[in-house]
Design an enzyme around this catalytic site. Structure first.
Site, PDB file in Angstrom:
ATOM      1  N   PHE A 141       0.851  -1.187   0.000  1.00  0.00           N
ATOM      2  CA  PHE A 141       0.000   0.000   0.000  1.00  0.00           C
ATOM      3  C   PHE A 141       0.886   1.236   0.000  1.00  0.00           C
ATOM      4  O   PHE A 141       1.739   1.392   0.877  1.00  0.00           O
ATOM      5  CB  PHE A 141      -0.934   0.027   1.213  1.00  0.00           C
ATOM      6  CG  PHE A 141      -1.902   1.178   1.161  1.00  0.00           C
ATOM      7  CD1 PHE A 141      -3.025   1.119   0.355  1.00  0.00           C
ATOM      8  CD2 PHE A 141      -1.668   2.337   1.890  1.00  0.00           C
ATOM      9  CE1 PHE A 141      -3.914   2.191   0.285  1.00  0.00           C
ATOM     10  CE2 PHE A 141      -2.548   3.411   1.823  1.00  0.00           C
ATOM     11  CZ  PHE A 141      -3.678   3.328   1.015  1.00  0.00           C
ATOM     12  N   ASP A 226       9.188   2.745   1.781  1.00  0.00           N
ATOM     13  CA  ASP A 226       7.976   3.442   2.212  1.00  0.00           C
ATOM     14  C   ASP A 226       7.817   3.189   3.715  1.00  0.00           C
ATOM     15  O   ASP A 226       7.348   2.131   4.128  1.00  0.00           O
ATOM     16  CB  ASP A 226       6.769   2.932   1.422  1.00  0.00           C
ATOM     17  CG  ASP A 226       5.461   3.619   1.856  1.00  0.00           C
ATOM     18  OD1 ASP A 226       5.448   4.228   2.958  1.00  0.00           O
ATOM     19  OD2 ASP A 226       4.474   3.537   1.116  1.00  0.00           O
ATOM     20  N   LYS A 255       2.434   9.557   8.337  1.00  0.00           N
ATOM     21  CA  LYS A 255       1.625   9.203   9.508  1.00  0.00           C
ATOM     22  C   LYS A 255       2.107   9.746  10.855  1.00  0.00           C
ATOM     23  O   LYS A 255       1.614  10.764  11.306  1.00  0.00           O
ATOM     24  CB  LYS A 255       1.421   7.686   9.552  1.00  0.00           C
ATOM     25  CG  LYS A 255       0.498   7.211   8.414  1.00  0.00           C
ATOM     26  CD  LYS A 255      -0.028   5.815   8.635  1.00  0.00           C
ATOM     27  CE  LYS A 255      -1.189   5.490   7.714  1.00  0.00           C
ATOM     28  NZ  LYS A 255      -0.799   4.964   6.400  1.00  0.00           N
TER      29      LYS A 255
END
Ligand SMILES: *Cc1c(COP(=O)(O)O)cnc(C)c1O
Length: 407
Positions: A141, A226, A255
């Site tokens: 993702f 990532d 995040k």
């Protein structure tokens, strides 16, 4: 002079919001530390952190101070001017990582977009014209912009959005032989999450991660990590790649970086940064003073050795407690992940029912997450205490007992 606030509730969502989300029935209105309260005053222990974002808990006094101090000073100047908080945060991130150059964005997708564009531009400037391919992994993702979602490895998220950007190859994760066969001098980048978060909390094996690094170097392909979800202390080290004994060429994070304030960063080296020269890429808000002032305060708290030691200790405690609950009720089996990013895969009898655990656990007063239909995901605050972990485990245990009794 302001009018009284309009009364709103969960039903309002169905009337005025685009239906791309299906939020839970409760509406949180306040948070403090590891706890949240909803519109009815009910209290919840937060083992989700808004999907691994509020890593320092809710309304940490040092983040509130950084935000309010900056709010009275300067909010925004665009990138036509630089600003002090952005420069301080960039300096701090280079001190804390392999990187010497930073690009700021506002979300994980945008940080990845920058990384993928850097990889293509770098190849265009330094290699033959056919070096365009980006290799990514199944179940990965990387966000929801069209480029990021296409690089991601979940076809259900790209359906209906065609035509998609080209030059992207997907391979099975943790399968070094598949990469060995596929990678070539036409590959400009390989992108991976050290722990696939949304894809099921699946960590890369050390052999795979180190093998990917070697293959990238051999083919002059950039290794992009990532760390949008695994970064900022979540794994027990500041970045998760540190635990694999390797260094990527480009790292993206978001995040946890702002502790709940939207901010993201792409980190890289001098040599690679040079390929994104003046005018090649940009963002109006990227490096906004409010966002970077909060992130600087967050990074200082996260990088503190006591915080990282707590992530490791509480991670072990949570892992042991989950294993016990799994054994007692037979709902899930085993626990995987790193630090305080843990996943419990559902047992054969409970396949597809991770969502039910989240629903019942919330009724018992603890907020948890899923990572796909088959994995319960936990991502509590990095500052969570021993007692709070025990309390959350008791509530989860009670929820599992209820589910088993109901069949
Ligand atoms: C959440 C996530 C993203 C996307 O971040 P947004 O801020 O939602 O754009 C990208 N990569 C990973 C690994 C993520 O967990």
């Amino acid at each position: 002079m302001s009018s009284p606030p309009t009364a709103v509730n969960r039903q309002t969502f169905d009337q005025v919001m685009v239906p791309n989300y299906a939020p839970n029935q409760i509406v949180p209105v306040r948070g403090q530390g590891a706890r949240l309260w909803d519109q009815d005053g009910r209290e919840y222990l937060d083992f989700a952190c808004g999907i691994a974002v509020t890593g320092l808990g809710h309304c940490h006094p040092q983040l509130v101070a950084a935000l309010t101090e900056q709010a009275g000073r300067l909010w925004h100047v665009s990138n036509v001017m630089t600003n002090e908080p952005a420069l301080r945060l960039a300096r701090r991130l280079t001190e804390l990582s392999f990187a010497t150059r930073v690009f700021f964005a506002n979300s994980g997708s945008e940080a990845n977009e920058a990384a993928f564009k850097l990889a293509r531009k770098h190849a265009a400037l330094h290699f033959p014209a056919d070096k365009r391919e980006i290799i990514a992994f199944d179940n990965a993702f990387h966000g929801r912009t069209l480029f990021a979602v296409t690089v991601g490895g979940q076809p259900k998220y790209t359906e209906g959005f065609e035509p998609l950007p080209g030059g992207i190859t997907h391979l099975p994760y943790n399968d070094l032989e598949a990469l060995e066969r596929a990678i070539s001098d036409r590959t400009c980048a390989v992108v991976m999450e050290p722990v696939q978060g949304e894809g099921g909390v699946t960590p890369a094996t050390v052999e795979f991660a180190q093998g990917v690094r070697k293959l990238c170097s051999a083919h002059h392909a950039l290794l992009i990590y990532d760390e949008v979800q695994t970064g900022n202390g979540r794994s027990g080290t500041f970045f998760a790649h540190e635990q694999y004994g390797l260094v990527p060429d480009v790292l993206t994070t978001a995040k946890g970086l702002g502790g709940g304030f939207p901010v993201a960063a792409m980190l890289t080296t001098d040599a690679l940064a040079a390929s994104l020269g003046f005018g090649t890429h940009g963002s109006t808000y990227g490096g906004n003073p409010l966002a970077t002032a909060v992130a600087l305060a967050a990074v200082d708290l996260i990088a503190h050795p006591e915080t990282l030691a707590n992530v490791q200790a509480r991670g072990r405690q949570l892992r042991e407690g989950l294993l016990e609950i799994g054994q007692r009720h037979g709902i899930f089996e085993g626990v995987r992940g790193m630090g305080l990013l843990l996943g419990a895969p559902m047992s054969a009898a409970w396949k597809g029912r991770a969502r039910d655990v989240v629903t019942v656990a919330l009724r018992h007063g603890v907020w948890t997450l899923v990572a796909g239909p088959d994995v319960l995901r936990l991502a509590p605050s990095l500052l969570i205490t021993n007692d709070e972990i025990d309390e959350g485990l008791r509530k989860l245990d009670a929820a599992c007992a209820e589910l088993v009794a109901a069949g």
